[in-house]
Design a protein around this motif. Structure first.
Motif, PDB file in Angstrom:
ATOM      1  N   ALA A  40      -3.078  -2.443  14.932  1.00  0.00           N
ATOM      2  CA  ALA A  40      -3.399  -1.069  14.552  1.00  0.00           C
ATOM      3  C   ALA A  40      -2.280  -0.503  13.695  1.00  0.00           C
ATOM      4  O   ALA A  40      -1.111  -0.885  13.830  1.00  0.00           O
ATOM      5  N   TYR A  41      -2.644   0.418  12.828  1.00  0.00           N
ATOM      6  CA  TYR A  41      -1.663   1.079  11.963  1.00  0.00           C
ATOM      7  C   TYR A  41      -1.755   2.567  12.244  1.00  0.00           C
ATOM      8  O   TYR A  41      -2.764   3.202  11.945  1.00  0.00           O
ATOM      9  N   ASN A  42      -0.694   3.113  12.840  1.00  0.00           N
ATOM     10  CA  ASN A  42      -0.676   4.540  13.136  1.00  0.00           C
ATOM     11  C   ASN A  42       0.087   5.287  12.054  1.00  0.00           C
ATOM     12  O   ASN A  42       1.311   5.198  11.960  1.00  0.00           O
TER      13      ASN A  42
ATOM     14  N   LEU B 216      -6.955   1.006  23.638  1.00  0.00           N
ATOM     15  CA  LEU B 216      -7.390  -0.003  22.661  1.00  0.00           C
ATOM     16  C   LEU B 216      -6.909  -1.395  23.058  1.00  0.00           C
ATOM     17  O   LEU B 216      -7.646  -2.374  22.943  1.00  0.00           O
ATOM     18  N   HIS B 217      -5.688  -1.462  23.547  1.00  0.00           N
ATOM     19  CA  HIS B 217      -5.147  -2.758  23.975  1.00  0.00           C
ATOM     20  C   HIS B 217      -5.858  -3.240  25.230  1.00  0.00           C
ATOM     21  O   HIS B 217      -6.217  -4.428  25.340  1.00  0.00           O
TER      22      HIS B 217
ATOM     23  N   VAL C 174      -3.709  -6.134  19.255  1.00  0.00           N
ATOM     24  CA  VAL C 174      -2.606  -6.923  19.820  1.00  0.00           C
ATOM     25  C   VAL C 174      -1.262  -6.264  19.575  1.00  0.00           C
ATOM     26  O   VAL C 174      -0.255  -6.624  20.199  1.00  0.00           O
ATOM     27  N   GLY C 175      -1.226  -5.325  18.623  1.00  0.00           N
ATOM     28  CA  GLY C 175       0.026  -4.673  18.281  1.00  0.00           C
ATOM     29  C   GLY C 175      -0.241  -3.396  17.525  1.00  0.00           C
ATOM     30  O   GLY C 175      -1.384  -3.057  17.214  1.00  0.00           O
TER      31      GLY C 175
ATOM     32  N   LEU D 100       1.499  -4.792  24.615  1.00  0.00           N
ATOM     33  CA  LEU D 100       1.209  -4.449  23.222  1.00  0.00           C
ATOM     34  C   LEU D 100       2.476  -4.586  22.391  1.00  0.00           C
ATOM     35  O   LEU D 100       3.515  -4.020  22.730  1.00  0.00           O
ATOM     36  N   ASP D 101       2.390  -5.329  21.294  1.00  0.00           N
ATOM     37  CA  ASP D 101       3.556  -5.540  20.445  1.00  0.00           C
ATOM     38  C   ASP D 101       3.810  -4.323  19.564  1.00  0.00           C
ATOM     39  O   ASP D 101       2.927  -3.895  18.811  1.00  0.00           O
ATOM     40  N   LEU D 102       5.025  -3.800  19.635  1.00  0.00           N
ATOM     41  CA  LEU D 102       5.440  -2.677  18.802  1.00  0.00           C
ATOM     42  C   LEU D 102       6.075  -3.216  17.530  1.00  0.00           C
ATOM     43  O   LEU D 102       7.035  -3.992  17.585  1.00  0.00           O
TER      44      LEU D 102
END
Length: 302
Positions: free
Chosen positions: A141-143, A160-161, A167-168, A189-191
């Motif tokens: 995802a892109y926040n 969402l995860h 996945v991130g 969740l990968d940051l």
């Protein structure tokens, strides 16, 4: 190609450069220059590339150009897992089609904005990510709440995860405090660092990757900074971060595409023009970017 180890099980980790798209004087895409740029980044120690992001001016590309950029990136990278195409679009069906195209090309993951034609509520966002995830590729995802007006807050990211849709997350809000809440609510969740000018802060807060802008222009120095930051080697990272920050902060500004392309031109890399509606930088802005870039290069921060 570089012998840099890459996490093939989680290929979205590491330095994934959001690549610029080199354009000729007539504003056509220079695919040969793009392929060479991808190879140069990986040889410099970057882990992979993110084509067709906002830095790559995806909004101005035709469907044919967008598809060819992905296939060019996969071929140039030598390993499709190193490629994470941006698949943003106004509709979920179109984003899913771009994800399917990425999968067919051999890419390892995709980067997805929330719906950005209007302020989508949480249920809409969840349906959007579920639809794209159903294509089968891992979705990051892109926040970017500034440009999309949709904020993927930690609780929503955890949903969402938990639903298996992401996945991130590429975190571009600039709010470093969110890193800790994301880790609490969604520990799996990968940051990923989403803005160059909070790299050190998010690396110290547990980020496992960087979807990066300025490595387009200064790949070796950026790799050195990222590795030191990830290792919590402040003796190395902090002075390097301070030296690069006058450039890194352009990644969070409206003129980021033109600024990074100008820095690339100065560094002898394929920057070039941007497509309308983006135009040349105003003289005072160009002077500021030029001065910061030339200073970094003079200090050996190539």
């Amino acid at each position: 190609m570089s012998n840099t180890p890459h996490d093939t099980a989680r290929p979205w980790r590491g330095i994934m450069v959001a690549t610029t798209t080199p354009l000729r004087a007539d504003l056509s895409v220079d695919y040969d220059a793009y392929a060479e740029h991808v190879r140069r980044l990986i040889d410099a120690g970057c882990d992979g590339v993110v084509p067709n992001g906002s830095l790559g001016e995806y909004q101005t590309l035709t469907a044919e150009e967008r598809a060819r950029i992905v296939t060019t990136a996969v071929e140039a990278a030598g390993d499709g897992a190193r490629v994470m195409p941006g698949v943003a679009a106004y509709g979920s069906a179109e984003s899913r089609r771009w994800t399917e195209q990425a999968a067919e090309a051999g890419a390892g993951s995709v980067l997805l904005l929330p719906p950005n034609a209007y302020r989508a509520d949480h249920a809409t966002v969840r349906a959007h990510y579920a639809e794209v995830a159903a294509a089968g590729l891992p979705v990051v995802a892109y926040n970017n709440p500034f440009d999309t007006k949709v904020d993927l807050v930690p609780a929503l990211l955890a949903q969402l995860h938990g639903e298996g849709s992401i996945v991130g997350v590429k975190e571009f809000s600039g709010d470093v405090r969110r890193a800790y809440e994301i880790a609490e609510l969604a520990p799996g969740l990968d940051l990923l660092i989403g803005a160059d000018d909070v790299l050190l802060e998010l690396a110290l807060a547990g980020a496992v990757g960087w979807i990066a802008g300025y490595p387009n222009a200064l790949p070796e120095a950026s790799v050195a900074l990222y590795r030191a930051a990830l290792a919590h080697d402040l003796e190395t990272a902090l002075p390097l971060y301070k030296a690069l920050h006058p450039l890194l902060r352009w990644d969070s500004r409206t003129e980021f595409v033109q600024a990074i392309k100008l820095s690339m031109d100065i560094a002898g890399l394929p920057g070039g023009p941007t497509r309308p509606p983006r135009g040349p930088l105003p003289p005072e802005t160009e002077a500021a970017v030029r001065a910061a870039t030339e200073k970094a290069l003079a200090e050996g921060l190539a």
